[in-house]
Design a protein around this motif. Sequence first.
Motif, PDB file in Angstrom:
ATOM      1  N   ALA A  21      -5.631  -8.994 -12.399  1.00 22.44           N
ATOM      2  CA  ALA A  21      -5.458  -7.684 -11.771  1.00 22.44           C
ATOM      3  C   ALA A  21      -4.570  -7.792 -10.536  1.00 22.44           C
ATOM      4  CB  ALA A  21      -6.822  -7.090 -11.408  1.00 22.44           C
ATOM      5  N   LEU A  22      -4.736  -8.851  -9.757  1.00 24.61           N
ATOM      6  CA  LEU A  22      -3.910  -9.061  -8.573  1.00 24.61           C
ATOM      7  C   LEU A  22      -2.452  -9.277  -8.970  1.00 24.61           C
ATOM      8  CD1 LEU A  22      -3.520  -9.468  -5.558  1.00 24.61           C
ATOM      9  CD2 LEU A  22      -4.234 -11.845  -5.863  1.00 24.61           C
ATOM     10  N   ALA A  23      -2.215 -10.102  -9.976  1.00 23.69           N
ATOM     11  CA  ALA A  23      -0.847 -10.360 -10.441  1.00 23.69           C
ATOM     12  C   ALA A  23      -0.199  -9.068 -10.931  1.00 23.69           C
ATOM     13  CB  ALA A  23      -0.854 -11.412 -11.547  1.00 23.69           C
ATOM     14  N   GLN A  24      -0.959  -8.259 -11.656  1.00 23.41           N
ATOM     15  CA  GLN A  24      -0.422  -6.987 -12.158  1.00 23.41           C
ATOM     16  C   GLN A  24      -0.081  -6.054 -10.994  1.00 23.41           C
ATOM     17  OE1 GLN A  24      -2.903  -4.999 -15.013  1.00 23.41           O
ATOM     18  NE2 GLN A  24      -1.556  -3.230 -15.161  1.00 23.41           N
ATOM     19  N   ALA A  25      -0.963  -5.971 -10.007  1.00 21.54           N
ATOM     20  CA  ALA A  25      -0.704  -5.115  -8.844  1.00 21.54           C
ATOM     21  C   ALA A  25       0.535  -5.589  -8.093  1.00 21.54           C
ATOM     22  CB  ALA A  25      -1.923  -5.091  -7.923  1.00 21.54           C
ATOM     23  N   MET A  26       0.723  -6.907  -7.995  1.00 18.72           N
ATOM     24  CA  MET A  26       1.911  -7.440  -7.323  1.00 18.72           C
ATOM     25  C   MET A  26       3.168  -7.106  -8.129  1.00 18.72           C
ATOM     26  SD  MET A  26       0.619 -11.026  -5.686  1.00 18.72           S
ATOM     27  CE  MET A  26       1.955 -11.168  -4.502  1.00 18.72           C
ATOM     28  N   ASN A  27       3.099  -7.258  -9.443  1.00 17.47           N
ATOM     29  CA  ASN A  27       4.250  -6.951 -10.296  1.00 17.47           C
ATOM     30  C   ASN A  27       4.628  -5.478 -10.221  1.00 17.47           C
ATOM     31  OD1 ASN A  27       4.673  -9.564 -11.211  1.00 17.47           O
ATOM     32  ND2 ASN A  27       3.312  -9.315 -12.957  1.00 17.47           N
ATOM     33  N   GLU A  28       3.629  -4.611 -10.033  1.00 14.11           N
ATOM     34  CA  GLU A  28       3.866  -3.173  -9.945  1.00 14.11           C
ATOM     35  C   GLU A  28       4.270  -2.736  -8.538  1.00 14.11           C
ATOM     36  OE1 GLU A  28       0.205  -1.518 -11.381  1.00 14.11           O
ATOM     37  OE2 GLU A  28       0.621  -2.102 -13.456  1.00 14.11           O
ATOM     38  N   GLY A  29       4.296  -3.670  -7.598  1.00 22.15           N
ATOM     39  CA  GLY A  29       4.680  -3.346  -6.241  1.00 22.15           C
ATOM     40  C   GLY A  29       3.585  -2.691  -5.418  1.00 22.15           C
TER      41      GLY A  29
END
Length: 79
Positions: A21-29
């Motif tokens: 979830a953290l990686a996805q949030a980072m990828n989404e900015g």
Amino acid sequence: MSRGANYRTIIGTGDRRIMTALAQAMNEGKVRAVIDSRFSMDRAADALAYQRKGRAAGKVIIDIVSSEKKEEETESSKQ
């Protein structure tokens, strides 16, 4: 210093769901790492001393590969 931004500390737990979830949030900015400063490897002692002072307002980065080496790799990949 916040410039209207909201700051929160996120600590990775090793839990796959949380890290995904953290990686996805980072990828989404939605989340980004705050970098206080960067040091070359030959200034690693300075970086550690700076961090020990407790005044860094973000991550203190030590570049393992020198800027010159990165430029050489970029140039050779263009050829």
